[in-house]
Design a protein around this motif. Sequence first.
Motif, PDB file in Angstrom:
ATOM      1  N   GLU A 349      43.510  86.621 134.101  1.00 56.08           N
ATOM      2  CA  GLU A 349      44.773  86.209 133.488  1.00 56.08           C
ATOM      3  C   GLU A 349      45.232  84.884 134.097  1.00 56.08           C
ATOM      4  OE1 GLU A 349      49.335  87.948 132.779  1.00 56.08           O
ATOM      5  OE2 GLU A 349      48.006  88.854 134.291  1.00 56.08           O
ATOM      6  N   PRO A 350      45.591  83.894 133.287  1.00 54.19           N
ATOM      7  CA  PRO A 350      46.042  82.617 133.847  1.00 54.19           C
ATOM      8  C   PRO A 350      47.348  82.770 134.627  1.00 54.19           C
ATOM      9  CG  PRO A 350      45.450  82.377 131.534  1.00 54.19           C
ATOM     10  CD  PRO A 350      45.511  83.846 131.818  1.00 54.19           C
ATOM     11  N   GLY A 351      47.458  82.015 135.695  1.00 56.04           N
ATOM     12  CA  GLY A 351      48.684  81.988 136.486  1.00 56.04           C
ATOM     13  C   GLY A 351      48.753  80.695 137.272  1.00 56.04           C
ATOM     14  N   GLN A 352      49.943  80.391 137.764  1.00 59.75           N
ATOM     15  CA  GLN A 352      50.106  79.182 138.562  1.00 59.75           C
ATOM     16  C   GLN A 352      49.575  79.426 139.976  1.00 59.75           C
ATOM     17  OE1 GLN A 352      53.536  76.002 140.086  1.00 59.75           O
ATOM     18  NE2 GLN A 352      54.092  77.653 138.693  1.00 59.75           N
ATOM     19  N   LEU A 353      48.833  78.464 140.494  1.00 66.09           N
ATOM     20  CA  LEU A 353      48.346  78.581 141.858  1.00 66.09           C
ATOM     21  C   LEU A 353      49.496  78.306 142.816  1.00 66.09           C
ATOM     22  CD1 LEU A 353      45.013  77.525 143.360  1.00 66.09           C
ATOM     23  CD2 LEU A 353      47.100  76.923 144.562  1.00 66.09           C
ATOM     24  N   VAL A 354      49.777  79.274 143.676  1.00 67.42           N
ATOM     25  CA  VAL A 354      50.855  79.187 144.655  1.00 67.42           C
ATOM     26  C   VAL A 354      50.259  79.381 146.042  1.00 67.42           C
ATOM     27  CG1 VAL A 354      53.037  80.179 145.443  1.00 67.42           C
ATOM     28  CG2 VAL A 354      52.538  80.043 142.990  1.00 67.42           C
ATOM     29  N   HIS A 355      50.636  78.506 146.957  1.00 67.00           N
ATOM     30  CA  HIS A 355      50.060  78.501 148.304  1.00 67.00           C
ATOM     31  C   HIS A 355      51.174  78.766 149.307  1.00 67.00           C
ATOM     32  CE1 HIS A 355      47.344  76.351 151.437  1.00 67.00           C
ATOM     33  NE2 HIS A 355      48.344  76.930 152.081  1.00 67.00           N
ATOM     34  N   ALA A 356      51.012  79.809 150.144  1.00 71.18           N
ATOM     35  CA  ALA A 356      51.977  80.134 151.198  1.00 71.18           C
ATOM     36  C   ALA A 356      51.262  80.130 152.544  1.00 71.18           C
ATOM     37  CB  ALA A 356      52.619  81.492 150.933  1.00 71.18           C
ATOM     38  N   GLY A 357      52.039  80.085 153.620  1.00 71.07           N
ATOM     39  CA  GLY A 357      51.469  80.096 154.959  1.00 71.07           C
ATOM     40  C   GLY A 357      51.764  78.825 155.732  1.00 71.07           C
ATOM     41  N   PRO A 358      51.196  78.687 156.929  1.00 69.22           N
ATOM     42  CA  PRO A 358      51.571  77.598 157.841  1.00 69.22           C
ATOM     43  C   PRO A 358      51.060  76.221 157.461  1.00 69.22           C
ATOM     44  CG  PRO A 358      49.812  78.904 158.813  1.00 69.22           C
ATOM     45  CD  PRO A 358      50.250  79.633 157.575  1.00 69.22           C
ATOM     46  N   LEU A 359      50.221  76.120 156.431  1.00 72.79           N
ATOM     47  CA  LEU A 359      49.750  74.805 156.003  1.00 72.79           C
ATOM     48  C   LEU A 359      50.706  74.140 155.014  1.00 72.79           C
ATOM     49  CD1 LEU A 359      45.923  75.482 155.538  1.00 72.79           C
ATOM     50  CD2 LEU A 359      47.118  74.587 157.540  1.00 72.79           C
ATOM     51  N   VAL A 360      51.702  74.872 154.527  1.00 69.22           N
ATOM     52  CA  VAL A 360      52.656  74.302 153.566  1.00 69.22           C
ATOM     53  C   VAL A 360      53.484  73.218 154.255  1.00 69.22           C
ATOM     54  CG1 VAL A 360      54.655  74.791 152.101  1.00 69.22           C
ATOM     55  CG2 VAL A 360      52.740  76.407 152.204  1.00 69.22           C
ATOM     56  N   ALA A 361      53.590  72.067 153.599  1.00 68.77           N
ATOM     57  CA  ALA A 361      54.302  70.929 154.165  1.00 68.77           C
ATOM     58  C   ALA A 361      55.812  71.199 154.229  1.00 68.77           C
ATOM     59  CB  ALA A 361      54.029  69.678 153.334  1.00 68.77           C
ATOM     60  N   GLN A 362      56.531  70.254 154.834  1.00 60.61           N
ATOM     61  CA  GLN A 362      57.968  70.418 155.048  1.00 60.61           C
ATOM     62  C   GLN A 362      58.810  69.902 153.889  1.00 60.61           C
ATOM     63  OE1 GLN A 362      58.693  68.516 158.852  1.00 60.61           O
ATOM     64  NE2 GLN A 362      58.093  70.354 159.975  1.00 60.61           N
ATOM     65  N   GLY A 363      58.166  69.439 152.821  1.00 64.78           N
ATOM     66  CA  GLY A 363      58.902  68.934 151.668  1.00 64.78           C
ATOM     67  C   GLY A 363      58.666  67.460 151.467  1.00 64.78           C
ATOM     68  N   TYR A 364      59.411  66.863 150.549  1.00 61.74           N
ATOM     69  CA  TYR A 364      59.304  65.435 150.261  1.00 61.74           C
ATOM     70  C   TYR A 364      60.374  64.664 151.031  1.00 61.74           C
ATOM     71  CZ  TYR A 364      56.450  66.945 146.293  1.00 61.74           C
ATOM     72  OH  TYR A 364      55.482  67.509 145.497  1.00 61.74           O
ATOM     73  N   TRP A 365      59.971  63.576 151.614  1.00 63.49           N
ATOM     74  CA  TRP A 365      60.860  62.756 152.423  1.00 63.49           C
ATOM     75  C   TRP A 365      62.047  62.261 151.595  1.00 63.49           C
ATOM     76  CZ3 TRP A 365      61.913  61.493 157.266  1.00 63.49           C
ATOM     77  CH2 TRP A 365      62.557  60.295 157.543  1.00 63.49           C
ATOM     78  N   ARG A 366      63.244  62.559 152.059  1.00 63.47           N
ATOM     79  CA  ARG A 366      64.476  62.083 151.443  1.00 63.47           C
ATOM     80  C   ARG A 366      64.526  62.325 149.936  1.00 63.47           C
ATOM     81  NH1 ARG A 366      65.152  56.254 154.651  1.00 63.47           N
ATOM     82  NH2 ARG A 366      65.848  57.142 156.640  1.00 63.47           N
ATOM     83  N   ASP A 367      64.003  63.472 149.505  1.00 66.30           N
ATOM     84  CA  ASP A 367      63.973  63.767 148.068  1.00 66.30           C
ATOM     85  C   ASP A 367      64.215  65.258 147.866  1.00 66.30           C
ATOM     86  OD1 ASP A 367      63.555  63.894 145.350  1.00 66.30           O
ATOM     87  OD2 ASP A 367      61.808  62.581 145.370  1.00 66.30           O
ATOM     88  N   PRO A 368      65.446  65.708 148.084  1.00 66.81           N
ATOM     89  CA  PRO A 368      65.711  67.146 147.982  1.00 66.81           C
ATOM     90  C   PRO A 368      65.509  67.703 146.582  1.00 66.81           C
ATOM     91  CG  PRO A 368      67.760  65.892 148.250  1.00 66.81           C
ATOM     92  CD  PRO A 368      66.629  64.944 148.512  1.00 66.81           C
ATOM     93  N   ALA A 369      65.735  66.883 145.551  1.00 62.87           N
ATOM     94  CA  ALA A 369      65.591  67.404 144.188  1.00 62.87           C
ATOM     95  C   ALA A 369      64.140  67.758 143.894  1.00 62.87           C
ATOM     96  CB  ALA A 369      66.108  66.373 143.180  1.00 62.87           C
ATOM     97  N   ARG A 370      63.228  66.828 144.170  1.00 58.64           N
ATOM     98  CA  ARG A 370      61.820  67.127 143.908  1.00 58.64           C
ATOM     99  C   ARG A 370      61.273  68.145 144.899  1.00 58.64           C
ATOM    100  NH1 ARG A 370      58.530  61.702 142.172  1.00 58.64           N
ATOM    101  NH2 ARG A 370      59.464  60.802 144.054  1.00 58.64           N
TER     102      ARG A 370
END
Length: 509
Positions: A349-370
Amino acid sequence: MSARYGAGMIALDPSPYPLDHILRGAAADAALVDRDGTMTFAQAEAAIGAMAGWLSGQGLPPGERVATWLPKTRVACLMPLAAARVGLVHVPINPALRRAQVAHILADSGARLLVTQEARAATLDPADVTGECTVVDETSVRDAQAGHRARSQADPHALAAILYTSGSTGRPKGVMLSHANLWLGAVSVAHYLKVAPQDRVLAVLPLSFDYGQSQLLSTWYAGASAVPLDYLSPRDVVKAVARFEATSLAGVPPLWVQLLEADWPAETAARLARLTNTGGALTPRLVRGLRARFAQADLYAMYGLTEAFRSTYLDPALVDANPDSIGSAIPFAEVMAVTASGDRAQPGEPGQLVHAGPLVAQGYWRDPARTAERFRPAPRWSQSGGTAAWSGDTVTVGADGLFRFVGRDDEMIKSAGNRLSPLEIEEAVLAGGEAREAVAVGVPDERLGQAIVVVVAGVADREADLRARLRSELPSFMQPQHYVWHDELPRNANGKLDRSAIATQVRAA
């Protein structure tokens, strides 16, 4: 979690350390091998200490950004560790980028220092560099004699680097990576690729690219030798494999296409023991070509995104039977296929690939919306929990636990009521050898909703053969309505096919 591939080889240690501890080779062994000769691990450690001392003399407080806009010089290779040693944040800029793109990254990151070369600096306008940013030639850093500085005791979860995406879908975004992100990524890759101290890793990918950076870090964690290479043609890569006796090579699909067309002396091809792919799924045709040309080499198909580094890899023992698979989760990653309702996708069944765990980055620099769009809570049933990277890529996972790439949600073609994967169409186009590369695009069509246009690299007089073959291999609703032929297809700064630019050109025609 602990595992070992043999005495003297890699232990899988889940404890992150400050990034500048990554040099783990024997003092006399080669850390870098390039046209200037060999730099041992002891010499690399001394050079990092001197560079760190020079940086500390610039009066920048911890957390400030230091950008490099360089080819693969020794300064470019060692700066990530030197900056980390004094608490600064490294911002590598792809040397292929031009003035406007460089200016955007400098302004967006708020870089206080740009280390580059005189010829590159001369291409910038005064307005491109704010008064807060100082431009210095790399020779000032390279020749520093500031003395040894001890390795840092930084918090592994502190920010260490900002990697900017290629910008193929808009303004480049700065992905924030901690010491722990980079450290654990290096440990994971070195472990599952089974990198050994005797390996020589030919580093051809840009150092501003997440896997380009990892080529160095995972190699050094394993105590092996990195061979940085800026190449102009596939022939340069072939020559470098022979000259430096490289055992490992990473590439993206367009590079593999070019390398398979290059002339490989049998002795040179036989040197490579490991091929690793990133930056796009391998097609079955490419898998067959690489396995035939480099029969002795382990071929690793992988999937990753800068926001979570690497997500999956396919064990080389499975690649012949599963050439369309991107494998299963790498160490330290929890990878899931999630349906639109938030449930775990069933096999097939198709689904979105979602990645969790300690390799996930801290977000986008100065871009809270994205950041809020891409970094969201993991599904309620996730084992890791916390913040996950929602890739926007559609995958399936089989009963065998192997993931298969379907396509990006924003690239899926909806034609005659059917939701079609561009990748599936592209693989069919390439399967017969009439074209070297292909990108399938959906364009507005009054009758179909979207018509399928395929932009191909090759010779246009093969179109009749291609159409005849596809009529027997694809259902009518998957038949391309139009082909656009080019000698070469456009690429972005990381060497990937620039799908966004190609789609824009097609839809504007």
